[in-house]
Design a protein around this motif. Structure first.
Motif, PDB file in Angstrom:
ATOM      1  N   UNK A 150       0.820  -1.213   0.000  1.00 46.99           N
ATOM      2  CA  UNK A 150       0.000   0.000   0.000  1.00 46.99           C
ATOM      3  C   UNK A 150       0.853   1.263   0.000  1.00 46.99           C
ATOM      4  N   UNK A 151       1.950   1.235   0.770  1.00 42.48           N
ATOM      5  CA  UNK A 151       2.763   2.443   0.916  1.00 42.48           C
ATOM      6  C   UNK A 151       4.031   2.432   0.064  1.00 42.48           C
ATOM      7  N   UNK A 152       4.168   1.448  -0.826  1.00 42.97           N
ATOM      8  CA  UNK A 152       5.311   1.422  -1.721  1.00 42.97           C
ATOM      9  C   UNK A 152       6.638   1.236  -1.024  1.00 42.97           C
ATOM     10  N   UNK A 153       6.653   0.436   0.029  1.00 39.98           N
ATOM     11  CA  UNK A 153       7.880   0.223   0.792  1.00 39.98           C
ATOM     12  C   UNK A 153       8.854  -0.685   0.045  1.00 39.98           C
ATOM     13  N   UNK A 154      10.125  -0.545   0.375  1.00 37.90           N
ATOM     14  CA  UNK A 154      11.146  -1.499  -0.056  1.00 37.90           C
ATOM     15  C   UNK A 154      11.074  -2.647   0.944  1.00 37.90           C
ATOM     16  N   UNK A 155      10.522  -3.775   0.497  1.00 37.29           N
ATOM     17  CA  UNK A 155      10.180  -4.851   1.423  1.00 37.29           C
ATOM     18  C   UNK A 155      11.090  -6.061   1.238  1.00 37.29           C
ATOM     19  N   UNK A 156      11.644  -6.534   2.353  1.00 39.03           N
ATOM     20  CA  UNK A 156      12.521  -7.704   2.342  1.00 39.03           C
ATOM     21  C   UNK A 156      11.768  -8.920   2.862  1.00 39.03           C
ATOM     22  N   UNK A 157      11.753  -9.988   2.070  1.00 40.84           N
ATOM     23  CA  UNK A 157      11.106 -11.239   2.480  1.00 40.84           C
ATOM     24  C   UNK A 157      12.106 -12.051   3.319  1.00 40.84           C
ATOM     25  N   UNK A 158      12.241 -11.679   4.580  1.00 42.40           N
ATOM     26  CA  UNK A 158      13.217 -12.337   5.453  1.00 42.40           C
ATOM     27  C   UNK A 158      12.642 -13.541   6.178  1.00 42.40           C
ATOM     28  N   UNK A 159      11.352 -13.833   5.948  1.00 40.76           N
ATOM     29  CA  UNK A 159      10.716 -14.970   6.612  1.00 40.76           C
ATOM     30  C   UNK A 159      10.932 -16.267   5.856  1.00 40.76           C
ATOM     31  N   UNK A 160      11.648 -16.194   4.754  1.00 38.30           N
ATOM     32  CA  UNK A 160      11.841 -17.385   3.935  1.00 38.30           C
ATOM     33  C   UNK A 160      13.278 -17.444   3.445  1.00 38.30           C
ATOM     34  N   UNK A 161      13.672 -18.610   2.913  1.00 39.57           N
ATOM     35  CA  UNK A 161      15.022 -18.764   2.372  1.00 39.57           C
ATOM     36  C   UNK A 161      15.877 -19.675   3.234  1.00 39.57           C
ATOM     37  N   UNK A 162      16.955 -20.164   2.638  1.00 36.32           N
ATOM     38  CA  UNK A 162      17.830 -21.110   3.325  1.00 36.32           C
ATOM     39  C   UNK A 162      18.537 -20.535   4.527  1.00 36.32           C
ATOM     40  N   UNK A 163      18.647 -19.203   4.599  1.00 34.38           N
ATOM     41  CA  UNK A 163      19.388 -18.605   5.703  1.00 34.38           C
ATOM     42  C   UNK A 163      18.729 -18.890   7.059  1.00 34.38           C
ATOM     43  N   UNK A 164      17.411 -19.138   7.059  1.00 35.09           N
ATOM     44  CA  UNK A 164      16.700 -19.336   8.318  1.00 35.09           C
ATOM     45  C   UNK A 164      17.196 -20.585   9.049  1.00 35.09           C
ATOM     46  N   UNK A 165      17.455 -21.664   8.318  1.00 34.61           N
ATOM     47  CA  UNK A 165      17.866 -22.907   8.956  1.00 34.61           C
ATOM     48  C   UNK A 165      19.382 -23.074   9.012  1.00 34.61           C
ATOM     49  N   UNK A 166      20.119 -22.077   8.565  1.00 31.94           N
ATOM     50  CA  UNK A 166      21.583 -22.124   8.594  1.00 31.94           C
ATOM     51  C   UNK A 166      22.057 -21.626   9.950  1.00 31.94           C
ATOM     52  N   UNK A 167      22.506 -22.527  10.802  1.00 31.11           N
ATOM     53  CA  UNK A 167      22.905 -22.164  12.163  1.00 31.11           C
ATOM     54  C   UNK A 167      24.051 -21.162  12.183  1.00 31.11           C
ATOM     55  N   UNK A 168      24.854 -21.125  11.113  1.00 30.95           N
ATOM     56  CA  UNK A 168      25.957 -20.159  11.062  1.00 30.95           C
ATOM     57  C   UNK A 168      25.445 -18.728  11.015  1.00 30.95           C
ATOM     58  N   UNK A 169      24.170 -18.536  10.659  1.00 29.39           N
ATOM     59  CA  UNK A 169      23.597 -17.198  10.559  1.00 29.39           C
ATOM     60  C   UNK A 169      23.076 -16.672  11.895  1.00 29.39           C
ATOM     61  N   UNK A 170      22.977 -17.563  12.903  1.00 27.04           N
ATOM     62  CA  UNK A 170      22.247 -17.195  14.103  1.00 27.04           C
ATOM     63  C   UNK A 170      23.133 -17.196  15.347  1.00 27.04           C
ATOM     64  N   UNK A 171      22.740 -16.381  16.308  1.00 26.56           N
ATOM     65  CA  UNK A 171      23.482 -16.297  17.565  1.00 26.56           C
ATOM     66  C   UNK A 171      23.077 -17.434  18.489  1.00 26.56           C
ATOM     67  N   UNK A 172      23.650 -17.439  19.678  1.00 26.43           N
ATOM     68  CA  UNK A 172      23.429 -18.541  20.610  1.00 26.43           C
ATOM     69  C   UNK A 172      21.973 -18.665  21.049  1.00 26.43           C
ATOM     70  N   UNK A 173      21.239 -17.532  21.080  1.00 26.26           N
ATOM     71  CA  UNK A 173      19.864 -17.599  21.577  1.00 26.26           C
ATOM     72  C   UNK A 173      18.873 -18.126  20.543  1.00 26.26           C
ATOM     73  N   UNK A 174      19.317 -18.298  19.284  1.00 28.54           N
ATOM     74  CA  UNK A 174      18.512 -18.860  18.195  1.00 28.54           C
ATOM     75  C   UNK A 174      17.381 -17.924  17.748  1.00 28.54           C
ATOM     76  N   UNK A 175      17.293 -16.735  18.333  1.00 33.19           N
ATOM     77  CA  UNK A 175      16.265 -15.783  17.939  1.00 33.19           C
ATOM     78  C   UNK A 175      16.842 -14.573  17.208  1.00 33.19           C
TER      79      UNK A 175
END
Length: 284
Positions: A150-175
Motif C-alpha cells: 500500500x505504501x510502496x515500501x522497499x520490502x525484504x522477504x526475510x521470513x523465507x530462504x535457506x538462511x533461516x535454517x543455517x545455524x551459522x547465521x544465528x546467535x546462541x539464543x537462536x532468535x
C-alpha cells in the motif's frame, strides 16, 4: 557534500543484538547505512530501536523522534515481540503499523520493511507450542506485506530462504542473527535499494569481520543475559501459550485444526478491511 539521513526503528533485531562490537551492538541497519550514500554524499545514521519494543512503542515513542529527524530513508522492522505477548491483537498491530508507515511516506521518506521468521520454529519449540506462535507471526507478516504494498515500501522477504535454517547465521539464543546473519540482512536490503536506484554506495560485505563466538562464550551468554531475556517473555506469555497449546491439541484430536488457521486468516482480513474503511472515511 549532501548528507543522507537514515533512521532505524524497531526492537532488538534492529538494535543489533547478536552482532557485538566493543561494548555495544552494531547490527544490520548500521552495516547497511554506509552503503546508502553515494561517493559525493555522507550518511547520518540514527538507531532508535530498543530491545523488547512492540508496535506500540514504535508508534508512540520511536516514530515521533524519527519524524523530527526528517529522514531520507527509514526502516521499520517490528512485530515479533507483539506475537510473544498475551496481549497480542492483530487488529491493533495493523492499525499501529498503518499509522507509522503513513507518517513516514507522507513526509517523503523511503520506507524499508521486512517480514520475519517464526520465533517458535527458531527456538525449536514442540509443535503444540510452536504452531500458535507461527500462526501469529504469519498474521503479522500478512499485514506487513499488505501495508508495504500500500505504501510502496522497499520490502525484504526475510521470513523465507535457506538462511533461516543455517545455524551459522544465528546467535546462541537462536532468535537473533549473529554477525553473519546481520550481514545477510544488510546485503539483501542493499540489493533491493540498489535495484530501485536508492542505494548509491558499496554493498556491505557478507563475510564476518570478527571470529564466531566460541561454544563456551555462547553458553555463558545463555546462562546470564540470555536466560533473563527468555524469562521476562515467558512470565508474560507462558500461561496464555499453554492455553493456546491445549486448544491446539484439542483441535488436532478432533481433526479440526484447519479452523484455527481459518480463524487467524479471517482476523487478518478483517483488520486490513477496517483500515481500508477508515481510509475511505478520511477521504470523504
Amino acid at each position: 557534500m549532501r548528507s543522507v539521513r537514515f533512521v532505524a526503528l524497531g526492537d532488538s533485531l534492529t538494535q543489533g543484538v547478536g552482532d557485538p562490537v566493543g561494548d555495544g551492538w552494531r547490527g544490520w541497519a548500521a552495516l547497511l547505512a554506509d552503503g546508502i550514500a553515494g561517493p559525493e554524499e555522507s550518511v547520518e545514521f540514527t538507531n532508535l530501536a530498543v530491545s523488547g519494543a512492540q508496535t506500540r512503542e514504535v508508534l508512540e515513542l520511536q516514530t515521533p523522534a524519527a519524524l523530527a529527524l526528517r529522514p531520507d530513508a527509514v526502516s521499520v522492522v517490528i512485530g515479533v515481540n507483539d506475537t510473544l505477548r498475551c496481549t497480542f491483537d492483530i487488529h491493533a498491530v495493523a492499525e499501529r503499523l498503518d499509522k507509522v508507515y503513513a507518517a513516514f511516506t507522507e513526509q517523503g521518506a523511503v520506507l524499508l520493511t521486512a517480514c520475519l521468521p517464526d520465533p517458535g520454529a527458531m527456538l525449536g519449540l514442540p509443535g503444540a507450542l510452536a504452531r500458535p506462535l507461527a500462526r501469529r507471526q504469519r498474521a503479522v507478516n500478512r499485514v506487513v506485506h499488505a501495508l508495504s504494498d500500500r505504501y510502496g515500501a522497499v520490502h525484504l522477504h526475510a521470513a523465507e530462504g535457506g538462511w533461516i535454517m543455517d545455524r551459522a547465521m544465528w546467535s546462541a539464543d537462536r532468535l537473533h542473527p549473529g554477525e553473519r546473519g546481520h550481514r545477510q540482512l544488510a546485503v539483501r536490503f542493499h540489493a533491493l535499494l540498489a535495484e530501485a536506484g536508492l542505494a548509491r554506495g558499496t554493498a556491505p560485505s557478507p563475510e564476518p569481520e570478527f571470529p564466531v563466538p566460541t561454544n563456551s562464550a555462547s553458553l555463558l551468554w545463555l546462562a546470564t543475559a540470555g536466560t533473563g531475556w527468555v524469562a521476562r517473555r515467558c512470565t508474560d506469555l507462558l500461561p496464555q501459550l499453554l492455553t493456546l497449546a491445549a486448544d491446539e491439541m484439542r483441535h488436532r484430536a478432533r481433526g479440526t485444526s484447519a479452523r484455527l488457521d481459518l480463524r487467524a486468516s479471517a482476523a487478518v482480513s478483517a483488520a486490513l478491511a477496517a483500515l481500508s474503511v477508515g481510509e475511505q472515511a478520511d477521504v470523504a
